[in-house]
Design an enzyme around this catalytic site. Sequence first.
Site, PDB file in Angstrom:
ATOM      1  N   ASP A 165      -3.020  24.588   9.277  1.00 15.44           N
ATOM      2  CA  ASP A 165      -2.987  24.329  10.718  1.00 15.44           C
ATOM      3  C   ASP A 165      -2.669  25.602  11.492  1.00 15.44           C
ATOM      4  O   ASP A 165      -3.249  25.863  12.546  1.00 15.44           O
ATOM      5  CB  ASP A 165      -1.953  23.244  11.051  1.00 15.44           C
ATOM      6  CG  ASP A 165      -1.855  23.052  12.557  1.00 15.44           C
ATOM      7  OD1 ASP A 165      -2.852  22.591  13.145  1.00 15.44           O
ATOM      8  OD2 ASP A 165      -0.821  23.403  13.155  1.00 15.44           O
ATOM      9  N   LYS A 191       1.881  18.397  11.107  1.00 12.21           N
ATOM     10  CA  LYS A 191       3.208  19.002  11.130  1.00 12.21           C
ATOM     11  C   LYS A 191       4.306  17.942  11.102  1.00 12.21           C
ATOM     12  O   LYS A 191       5.326  18.099  10.437  1.00 12.21           O
ATOM     13  CB  LYS A 191       3.337  19.911  12.357  1.00 12.21           C
ATOM     14  CG  LYS A 191       2.526  21.192  12.174  1.00 12.21           C
ATOM     15  CD  LYS A 191       2.394  22.000  13.442  1.00 12.21           C
ATOM     16  CE  LYS A 191       1.385  21.426  14.380  1.00 12.21           C
ATOM     17  NZ  LYS A 191       0.819  22.283  15.385  1.00 12.21           N
TER      18      LYS A 191
HETATM   19  N1  URA Z   1      -0.420  21.064  19.721  1.00 11.76           N
HETATM   20  C1  URA Z   1      -0.653  21.255  18.406  1.00 11.76           C
HETATM   21  O1  URA Z   1       0.269  21.390  17.622  1.00 11.76           O
HETATM   22  N2  URA Z   1      -1.921  21.283  17.987  1.00 11.76           N
HETATM   23  C2  URA Z   1      -2.973  21.129  18.813  1.00 11.76           C
HETATM   24  O2  URA Z   1      -4.086  21.156  18.361  1.00 11.76           O
HETATM   25  C3  URA Z   1      -2.714  20.941  20.171  1.00 11.76           C
HETATM   26  C4  URA Z   1      -1.419  20.903  20.596  1.00 11.76           C
END
Ligand code: URA
Length: 429
Positions: A165, A191
């Site tokens: 990510d 997350k």
């Molecule tokens: N916040 C995140 O953690 N990821 C995204 O894609 C958009 C906002």
Amino acid sequence: MSEAFAAVDVIVAKRDGGELSDAHIDWVVDAYTRGAVADEQMSALAMAILLNGMSRREIARWTAAMIASGERMDFSALGVPTSDKHSTGGVGDKITLPLAPLVATFGVAVPQLSGRGLGHTGGTLDKLESIPGWRAALSNAEMLAQLRDVGAVICAAGAGLAPADRKLYALRDVTGTVEAIPLIASSIMTKKIAEGTGALVLDVKVGSGAFMKTEDTARELARTMVDLGRDAGLTTVALLTRMSTPLGLTAGNALEVAESLDVLAGGGPEDVVELTVALAREMLDAAGRGGQDVAAALTDGRAMDTWRRMIASQGGDPDAPLPTARESHTVLAPADGVLIRLDALAVGVAAWRLGAGRTRKEDVVQAGAGVVMHAKPGAVVRAGEPLLTLHTDTPDRFEAALRDLEGGIEVAPEGSRPDLGPLVIDRIA
Ligand code: URA
């Protein structure tokens, strides 16, 4: 190493509107994290996803693959329920600060991994870093110890959590692909699931200052995230909340900490208190500890005690004066009447311009910079009275911030009413 697929075949499948197989998804996420899929290939795939979308199965698999790219935390040894909140980001959104200690007061541990701000929405870590001595980086062992001793921790995510990510989000940021709902939902939920919380409450903001400008898109994002959470075994609930005007009376790092302290002392702006209490109730309910008098813990000092221990445990001095900006400039009400519009985006961009936010990841934010609002929509104002005060260490920024505010403020004849709607628009479970 010979690769299971060619990246171009995965890109073409999505470009032509097809569904990616589980094997495609597992491979492309892993290969991108390892560097075997190039940035330009992942950019093309992200754009194809933005344009053609993903099915529920694809989003769930994409999320699982991103979780598998890193470590997964586990707080089951704590022996108490855990509950966390995620906000999609807004102007003046300091709710995490009073909320985490408030919920911990009721015996539910809050393991909150937060980020820094980019663009016009502030980051929780930037706000807390305005407290002298406070440190965002904790080891997993320190995080666990603080959860055991204090019950709440707000810190930065370690490098081991969801590296896929981290890499993909940075790429989306520069390729116009942040807005894809499947990618936003999977990024956020990766997350939160990897963080190991047992329950999750999502605050999905709607309006000019939010990621999602319309109720329909916010609802779709909320639904997608709630489904992802449920599928992963987390009790997950979302509130859709208003972000057409800023939350509270401050936007900017130390300014927002000061306002949070007012809330923890039993005062503070009505909207900040309302949302803090609503989200705390949801977090406690989701953790199986509902039905408690949440507001009382703000007025009787229990949440403040937990806040002080939470800050001190991370090296911060809860009694130290907060930094203030060197220069200020007051914006006056242009006419007698009712303030019917104070636009969240205009205030957020002005605060960012004054130095409260960053343009590039490497930028340093000014702790004292930001905007203090002296009136909110619905208030009667008199021509020449202070409406806003702008704060910065770099006064050459006032001119640009004032330009950002143009068109974001509207005073209408007395008797007019703002068209704001409720703060909590809907609940999605
Ligand atoms: N916040 C995140 O953690 N990821 C995204 O894609 C958009 C906002």
